[in-house]
Design a protein around this motif. Structure first.
Motif, mmCIF file in Angstrom:
data_model
loop_
_atom_site.group_PDB
_atom_site.id
_atom_site.type_symbol
_atom_site.label_atom_id
_atom_site.label_comp_id
_atom_site.label_asym_id
_atom_site.label_seq_id
_atom_site.Cartn_x
_atom_site.Cartn_y
_atom_site.Cartn_z
ATOM 1 N N CYS A 13 0.844 -1.206 0.000
ATOM 2 C CA CYS A 13 0.000 0.000 0.000
ATOM 3 C C CYS A 13 0.878 1.254 0.000
ATOM 4 O O CYS A 13 0.507 2.283 -0.568
ATOM 5 C CB CYS A 13 -0.917 0.012 1.223
ATOM 6 N N GLY A 14 2.047 1.151 0.642
ATOM 7 C CA GLY A 14 2.943 2.295 0.713
ATOM 8 C C GLY A 14 3.650 2.607 -0.589
ATOM 9 O O GLY A 14 4.202 3.705 -0.733
ATOM 10 N N VAL A 15 3.648 1.647 -1.536
ATOM 11 C CA VAL A 15 4.294 1.901 -2.826
ATOM 12 C C VAL A 15 3.278 2.034 -3.951
ATOM 13 O O VAL A 15 3.654 2.130 -5.119
ATOM 14 C CB VAL A 15 5.309 0.781 -3.168
ATOM 15 N N ALA A 16 1.981 2.028 -3.605
ATOM 16 C CA ALA A 16 0.933 2.168 -4.623
ATOM 17 C C ALA A 16 1.100 3.493 -5.357
ATOM 18 O O ALA A 16 1.260 4.544 -4.729
ATOM 19 C CB ALA A 16 -0.446 2.091 -3.975
ATOM 20 N N ASN A 17 1.064 3.448 -6.672
ATOM 21 C CA ASN A 17 1.252 4.666 -7.464
ATOM 22 C C ASN A 17 -0.013 5.145 -8.150
ATOM 23 O O ASN A 17 0.022 6.008 -9.019
ATOM 24 C CB ASN A 17 2.350 4.439 -8.521
ATOM 25 N N GLY A 18 -1.147 4.555 -7.787
ATOM 26 C CA GLY A 18 -2.407 4.971 -8.377
ATOM 27 C C GLY A 18 -3.571 4.549 -7.503
ATOM 28 O O GLY A 18 -3.422 3.692 -6.608
ATOM 29 N N MET A 67 -4.001 1.084 -5.168
ATOM 30 C CA MET A 67 -4.203 1.191 -3.729
ATOM 31 C C MET A 67 -5.446 0.410 -3.297
ATOM 32 O O MET A 67 -5.427 -0.297 -2.280
ATOM 33 C CB MET A 67 -4.335 2.667 -3.327
ATOM 34 N N VAL A 68 -6.520 0.517 -4.069
ATOM 35 C CA VAL A 68 -7.739 -0.232 -3.759
ATOM 36 C C VAL A 68 -7.451 -1.731 -3.766
ATOM 37 O O VAL A 68 -7.913 -2.482 -2.889
ATOM 38 C CB VAL A 68 -8.857 0.114 -4.764
ATOM 39 N N LEU A 69 -6.687 -2.188 -4.763
ATOM 40 C CA LEU A 69 -6.333 -3.610 -4.851
ATOM 41 C C LEU A 69 -5.566 -4.064 -3.626
ATOM 42 O O LEU A 69 -5.902 -5.099 -3.013
ATOM 43 C CB LEU A 69 -5.502 -3.852 -6.112
ATOM 44 N N PHE A 70 -4.548 -3.315 -3.229
ATOM 45 C CA PHE A 70 -3.730 -3.717 -2.084
ATOM 46 C C PHE A 70 -4.512 -3.646 -0.776
ATOM 47 O O PHE A 70 -4.315 -4.479 0.110
ATOM 48 C CB PHE A 70 -2.464 -2.858 -2.001
ATOM 49 N N MET A 80 4.459 6.091 5.302
ATOM 50 C CA MET A 80 5.171 5.575 6.466
ATOM 51 C C MET A 80 4.342 4.604 7.312
ATOM 52 O O MET A 80 4.856 3.538 7.703
ATOM 53 C CB MET A 80 5.664 6.743 7.328
ATOM 54 N N PRO A 81 3.084 4.911 7.656
ATOM 55 C CA PRO A 81 2.319 3.966 8.482
ATOM 56 C C PRO A 81 2.197 2.589 7.837
ATOM 57 O O PRO A 81 2.269 1.571 8.527
ATOM 58 C CB PRO A 81 0.950 4.644 8.617
ATOM 59 N N PHE A 82 1.993 2.553 6.520
ATOM 60 C CA PHE A 82 1.847 1.272 5.840
ATOM 61 C C PHE A 82 3.155 0.481 5.851
ATOM 62 O O PHE A 82 3.150 -0.745 6.022
ATOM 63 C CB PHE A 82 1.365 1.492 4.404
ATOM 64 N N PHE A 83 4.273 1.169 5.673
ATOM 65 C CA PHE A 83 5.564 0.497 5.733
ATOM 66 C C PHE A 83 5.813 -0.096 7.118
ATOM 67 O O PHE A 83 6.263 -1.240 7.256
ATOM 68 C CB PHE A 83 6.695 1.480 5.383
ATOM 69 N N ILE A 84 5.522 0.694 8.148
ATOM 70 C CA ILE A 84 5.799 0.242 9.519
ATOM 71 C C ILE A 84 4.862 -0.900 9.918
ATOM 72 O O ILE A 84 5.294 -1.896 10.509
ATOM 73 C CB ILE A 84 5.676 1.427 10.497
ATOM 74 N N ILE A 85 3.578 -0.788 9.578
ATOM 75 C CA ILE A 85 2.632 -1.861 9.905
ATOM 76 C C ILE A 85 3.016 -3.138 9.170
ATOM 77 O O ILE A 85 2.977 -4.240 9.734
ATOM 78 C CB ILE A 85 1.192 -1.435 9.561
ATOM 79 N N GLY A 86 3.389 -3.012 7.896
ATOM 80 C CA GLY A 86 3.812 -4.184 7.142
ATOM 81 C C GLY A 86 5.029 -4.850 7.753
ATOM 82 O O GLY A 86 5.101 -6.084 7.864
ATOM 83 N N ALA A 87 6.018 -4.044 8.189
ATOM 84 C CA ALA A 87 7.225 -4.591 8.808
ATOM 85 C C ALA A 87 6.903 -5.257 10.142
ATOM 86 O O ALA A 87 7.426 -6.338 10.460
ATOM 87 C CB ALA A 87 8.254 -3.476 9.003
#
Length: 412
Positions: free
Chosen positions: A85-90, A94-97, A157-164
């Protein structure tokens, strides 16, 4: 056991934080993807829809598999999809992820509810359920504000941290959680067949209907709390957020310490009295004259809610020893259906029938009907009788019309 329950708390905290995080980020995401207000709702709805639809499939499937492996599959997929979600470019990416994150969460959280009754003795199930529930409560109170603060630096940032963090939980599950033999051996019944078997008895039908009715009233009031506070007290969004903090604090206290009340009053009395008191407090809420009183009211309301929710989850899990995943999945789907129904009815009542008074009256009626259904189901009496021993079981059989069903379940 403490390690596993602590891990379950963290799992529910991470999933809860991810679930509630998108809503406060909607203005930022709407600007980032250049979409309308109406379209932005899909960023929240995609997660909920993915969770609701796949929970109905994931639960029954998990009953025939090693629940640890299902949990690992779910949390790993959740970690990857949330990180993406943090790297979604459209917008549609984002909806898919977000949808995939909901799908994988649906494979993970039911295993928490389903394995607790297997791991802990009967007298500790309530407290253990409360610890898992507290993870959700803390996510609303602390997780979402922390995530929103991180988003000030970057919405990614929140999506990266939650994913990690979810990936770390994946590693901890491998290390801490034991393997679980499949609840059903041999030829596996179909998914539809499992739901049919579960709901074949009147006790299960009444219990799930009681849960649906309760949550319909619960989410009806919750959905229009902010609207009512803005209309009656002219509160800003941040001031409404302060009310929600008190709500979350009450929920945390109830989730952690409600088992002490249950130990004194019993599941049945705590559940029925708690629902009744909530109905009365919601009706009295209309007479409040200041936001401070609203905060106090919601603080006590959600102490009760945090206490009785684990009771409901624990009672539903007693309906079958071989379909715990199915039960957890159906309870999630029931809650989502109740949210949709309750919010729809509340919208009509708020707009056309005396505002928030109509909504709280609807909630009170739902609570009263829920009490009646829980009493009619007999599931609370059966659960307490099983915990007390054979003599109590015999007494419960004699007092219940469905004594044969109760005996067959208790014996198994």
């Amino acid at each position: 056991m403490r390690k596993i329950l602590s891990l379950y708390f963290l799992i529910m905290f991470i999933i809860g934080t991810d679930t509630f995080l998108t809503s406060p980020l909607l203005p930022t995401l709407r600007h980032e993807f250049n979409i309308s207000v109406e379209a932005s709702g899909w960023l929240v709805g995609a997660y909920a829809l993915g969770f609701a639809l796949f929970a109905l499939v994931a639960g029954p499937l998990s009953d025939g598999l090693n629940r640890k492996k299902v949990m690992l599959f779910g949390i790993l997929g959740f970690s990857v999809s949330t990180f993406l979600c943090g790297v979604a470019n459209g917008f549609w990416t984002m909806v898919l992820f977000r949808g995939l994150a909901g799908v994988f969460a649906a494979f993970t959280s039911p295993q928490v509810w389903a394995t607790i009754p297997i791991l802990v003795p009967p007298q500790k199930i309530m407290r253990s359920m409360g610890i898992a529930t507290a993870g959700l409560a803390v996510s609303q109170t602390l997780g979402v504000p922390i995530g929103t603060y991180l988003a000030v630096q970057s919405w990614k940032m929140p999506f990266f941290i939650i994913g990690a963090c979810a990936f770390l939980l994946f590693l901890l599950i491998i290390w801490i959680v034991p393997d679980f033999k499949p609840a059903i051996s041999g030829k596996q019944p179909s998914i539809v067949g499992r739901y049919g078997t579960l709901l074949g008895e009147g006790k299960a039908k009444k219990s799930f209907l009681a849960y649906f009715v309760f949550q319909s009233g619960n989410f009806a009031v919750f959905s229009f709390l902010g609207t009512w506070l803005a209309d009656k007290f002219d509160l800003t969004v941040s001031e409404i957020g302060n009310v929600l903090i008190f709500m979350g604090l009450g929920n945390i206290i109830g989730s952690f310490f409600g088992s002490n009340v249950v130990a004194k009053l019993g599941k049945r009395n705590t559940l029925l009295y708690g629902i009744a008191i909530m109905g009365i407090l919601y009706l009295l809420l209309n007479t409040t004259t200041s936001p401070a009183l609203v905060k106090v009211s919601y603080f006590f309301l959600y102490i009760i809610a945090g206490t009785i929710f684990p009771i409901m989850m624990a009672l539903l899990q007693t309906l079958s020893t071989t379909a715990r995943g199915t039960i957890a999945a159906l309870s999630n789907a029931t809650m989502y259906a109740a949210t949709t129904f309750g919010t729809y009815i509340a919208g009509i009542l708020y707009a056309q029938w005396n505002g928030f008074v109509g909504v709280t009256l609807f909630a009170a009626v739902c609570y009263a009907l829920s009490i009646w259904l829980w009493m009619r189901s007999g599931v609370a009496q059966a659960s307490e009788a099983a915990a007390q021993g054979p003599a109590a079981v015999s007494a419960a059989i004699a007092s219940q019309p469905s004594g044969r069903h109760l005996f067959r379940r208790t014996k198994s």
